[in-house]
Design an enzyme around this catalytic site. Structure first.
Site, PDB file in Angstrom:
ATOM      1  N   ASP A 222      -1.012   0.294  12.986  1.00 35.09           N
ATOM      2  CA  ASP A 222       0.095   0.636  13.879  1.00 35.09           C
ATOM      3  C   ASP A 222      -0.369   1.201  15.226  1.00 35.09           C
ATOM      4  OD1 ASP A 222       0.971   0.084  11.362  1.00 35.09           O
ATOM      5  OD2 ASP A 222       2.113   1.923  11.090  1.00 35.09           O
ATOM      6  N   GLU A 223      -1.455   1.985  15.181  1.00 36.31           N
ATOM      7  CA  GLU A 223      -1.941   2.622  16.412  1.00 36.31           C
ATOM      8  C   GLU A 223      -2.621   1.636  17.361  1.00 36.31           C
ATOM      9  OE1 GLU A 223      -2.680   3.035  13.290  1.00 36.31           O
ATOM     10  OE2 GLU A 223      -4.665   3.860  12.899  1.00 36.31           O
TER      11      GLU A 223
ATOM     12  N   LYS B 243      -1.207 -11.107   6.771  1.00 36.14           N
ATOM     13  CA  LYS B 243      -0.933  -9.699   7.084  1.00 36.14           C
ATOM     14  C   LYS B 243      -2.300  -9.072   7.232  1.00 36.14           C
ATOM     15  CE  LYS B 243       0.845  -5.613   4.602  1.00 36.14           C
ATOM     16  NZ  LYS B 243       0.222  -4.672   5.501  1.00 36.14           N
TER      17      LYS B 243
ATOM     18  N   THR C 283       0.835  -1.200   0.000  1.00 42.54           N
ATOM     19  CA  THR C 283       0.000   0.000   0.000  1.00 42.54           C
ATOM     20  C   THR C 283       0.872   1.253   0.000  1.00 42.54           C
ATOM     21  OG1 THR C 283      -1.632  -1.211   1.300  1.00 42.54           O
ATOM     22  CG2 THR C 283      -1.836   1.192   1.256  1.00 42.54           C
ATOM     23  N   THR C 284       1.772   1.334   0.958  1.00 48.42           N
ATOM     24  CA  THR C 284       2.601   2.523   1.135  1.00 48.42           C
ATOM     25  C   THR C 284       3.567   2.717  -0.028  1.00 48.42           C
ATOM     26  OG1 THR C 284       2.437   2.043   3.479  1.00 48.42           O
ATOM     27  CG2 THR C 284       4.007   3.733   2.843  1.00 48.42           C
TER      28      THR C 284
ATOM     29  N   VAL D 289       3.463  -5.052  10.344  1.00 49.67           N
ATOM     30  CA  VAL D 289       3.838  -4.412   9.083  1.00 49.67           C
ATOM     31  C   VAL D 289       3.086  -3.095   9.027  1.00 49.67           C
ATOM     32  CG1 VAL D 289       3.970  -4.637   6.574  1.00 49.67           C
ATOM     33  CG2 VAL D 289       3.820  -6.693   7.977  1.00 49.67           C
TER      34      VAL D 289
ATOM     35  N   TYR E 251      -2.717 -10.971   2.299  1.00 47.89           N
ATOM     36  CA  TYR E 251      -2.743  -9.585   2.777  1.00 47.89           C
ATOM     37  C   TYR E 251      -4.206  -9.146   2.847  1.00 47.89           C
ATOM     38  CZ  TYR E 251      -1.454  -4.508   2.631  1.00 47.89           C
ATOM     39  OH  TYR E 251      -1.290  -3.162   2.868  1.00 47.89           O
TER      40      TYR E 251
HETATM   41  C1  LIG Z   1      -4.290   1.656   5.149  1.00 47.47           C
HETATM   42  C2  LIG Z   1      -2.825   1.722   5.453  1.00 47.47           C
HETATM   43  O1  LIG Z   1      -2.069   2.370   4.760  1.00 47.47           O
HETATM   44  N1  LIG Z   1      -2.415   1.022   6.495  1.00 47.47           N
HETATM   45  C3  LIG Z   1      -1.050   0.977   6.892  1.00 47.47           C
HETATM   46  C4  LIG Z   1      -0.570  -0.423   6.705  1.00 47.47           C
HETATM   47  O2  LIG Z   1      -1.277  -1.394   6.506  1.00 47.47           O
HETATM   48  C5  LIG Z   1      -0.847   1.384   8.341  1.00 47.47           C
HETATM   49  O3  LIG Z   1       0.519   1.352   8.617  1.00 47.47           O
HETATM   50  C6  LIG Z   1      -1.396   2.769   8.619  1.00 47.47           C
HETATM   51  O4  LIG Z   1      -0.776   3.693   7.780  1.00 47.47           O
HETATM   52  C7  LIG Z   1      -1.156   3.217  10.076  1.00 47.47           C
HETATM   53  O5  LIG Z   1      -1.677   2.266  10.935  1.00 47.47           O
HETATM   54  C8  LIG Z   1      -1.776   4.569  10.372  1.00 47.47           C
HETATM   55  O6  LIG Z   1      -3.170   4.508  10.330  1.00 47.47           O
HETATM   56  C1  LIG Z   2       1.373  -0.286   5.268  1.00 49.29           C
HETATM   57  C2  LIG Z   2       1.391  -1.579   4.598  1.00 49.29           C
HETATM   58  O1  LIG Z   2       1.207  -2.554   5.215  1.00 49.29           O
HETATM   59  C3  LIG Z   2       1.630  -1.615   3.164  1.00 49.29           C
HETATM   60  O2  LIG Z   2       2.277  -0.725   2.650  1.00 49.29           O
HETATM   61  O3  LIG Z   2       1.184  -2.538   2.496  1.00 49.29           O
END
Ligand SMILES: CC(=O)N[C@H](C=O)[C@@H](O)[C@H](O)[C@H](O)CO
Ligand SMILES: CC(=O)C(=O)O
Length: 311
Positions: A192-193, A164, A42-43, A207, A134
């Site tokens: 993460d939170e 995941k 995602t990121t 992750v 995932y």
């Molecule tokens: C939807 C999304 O991007 N989720 C991220 C990974 O899965 C998380 O790392 C979030 O960025 C994080 O928990 C903050 O809400």
């Molecule tokens: C944030 C995360 O898990 C991703 O980038 O897929």
């Protein structure tokens, strides 16, 4: 329990700037204590990259991470099963440590069996690589519960290694763990939170996007949890929540993560790609002030009299 923060890739610039990946690896290992990487998720805007870009990004992380990183897992999910299989095979060829796949999200699988059949076809293209499902229902729109997906999955996908889980449904997550206690699955949590709550439920790892720049802080929480110092683990989690809560209110997503990571690491992550838009200057300034007041930036110029700082 092996609890490790895993970090994500930001493709730097609109044209991917492959040249900073080596520096990025060193930053994560040395400054954040993060040695496991999840690439093209995602990121990392994996679904916004072309197939050839995804292959090159994967290669670069595997190559630059050699003898430095513990595990490089490549996300190979795609709408086209054929492309997904090609990426899976490629991940095996370059020596990645595992592959992960999201549910196809345009024409969607409407039940568990169809989803499993799709995943199985991808996994079969890399028969020697550990496979992760995932689960990210808010983004894929595929709401099939992870607990259902995991039921009997090993018989269908022999390489299945873990989940995941990027959702806030801790009933579903807890049941994934509870119903698979006899199996050596990895349960990687992706919100993460809320990581501490997931650790209590049996998460074996994490992750997330914030581990790029809060990896060290999160590792402190993991260490406190390991030594059963729950009050200190909770302090760490609250501290992380204060930051995430603050940025969520300003509007937080992949673009904002890139801006924060650029600020904290000094490595230029570049802007995101359309349809995402670059984070605003106002966002970055506010996020920076918050990072400083929480003591998440290394220049400790606010220490004295700063009531908010996290130890
Ligand atoms: C939807 C999304 O991007 N989720 C991220 C990974 O899965 C998380 O790392 C979030 O960025 C994080 O928990 C903050 O809400
Ligand atoms: C944030 C995360 O898990 C991703 O980038 O897929």
């Amino acid at each position: 329990m092996d609890c490790l923060g895993t970090s994500l890739l930001h493709p730097p610039f609109r044209e991917i700037n492959f040249s900073v990946i080596g520096q990025y690896v060193d930053y994560l290992v040395k400054e954040q204590g993060v040695k496991n990487i999840f690439v093209n998720g995602t990121t990392g805007e994996g679904l916004s990259l072309s197939i050839s870009e995804r292959r090159r990004v994967a290669e670069e992380w595997v190559t630059k991470g050699r003898n430095k990183l513990d595990q490089v897992v490549i996300h190979v999910g795609a709408l086209s099963l054929k492309e997904s299989q090609e990426l899976a095979q490629h991940a095996a060829e370059i020596g990645a440590d595992g592959i992960a796949v999201i549910a196809p999200f345009f024409l969607k699988p409407w039940n568990k069996d169809v989803l499993i059949n799709f995943l199985k076809e991808v996994a079969a293209a890399a028969p020697a690589l550990p496979f992760y499902y995932y689960h990210i229902p808010a983004l894929t729109g595929v709401k099939i519960r992870a607990e259902e997906v995991l039921d009997g999955i090993q018989e269908k996908i022999p390489t299945f290694q873990g989940l995941k889980f990027s959702d806030t449904d801790l009933l579903d997550f807890g049941q994934c763990v509870d119903q698979n206690r006899q199996r050596q699955f990895a349960f990687l949590f992706g919100v993460d939170e809320q990581l501490l709550s997931a650790l209590v439920m049996g998460a074996t790892g994490a992750v997330g996007s914030t581990y790029n720049y809060l990896g060290k802080k999160t590792n402190q929480m993991l260490e406190a949890f390991e030594r059963k110092d729950f009050s200190s683990a909770l302090n760490h989690q609250f501290c992380i929540q204060r930051f995430i809560n603050f940025v969520v209110k300003l509007g937080f997503g992949v673009s904002q993560t890139k801006a924060i990571m650029t600020l904290v690491s000094g490595i230029p992550m570049g802007p995101p790609r359309l349809p995402l838009q670059k984070a605003s200057r106002e966002f970055t300034d506010n996020a920076e002030a918050k990072l400083r007041s929480l003591d998440f930036l290394s220049f400790n110029d606010l220490k004295d009299g700063n009531l908010e700082a996290c130890s």
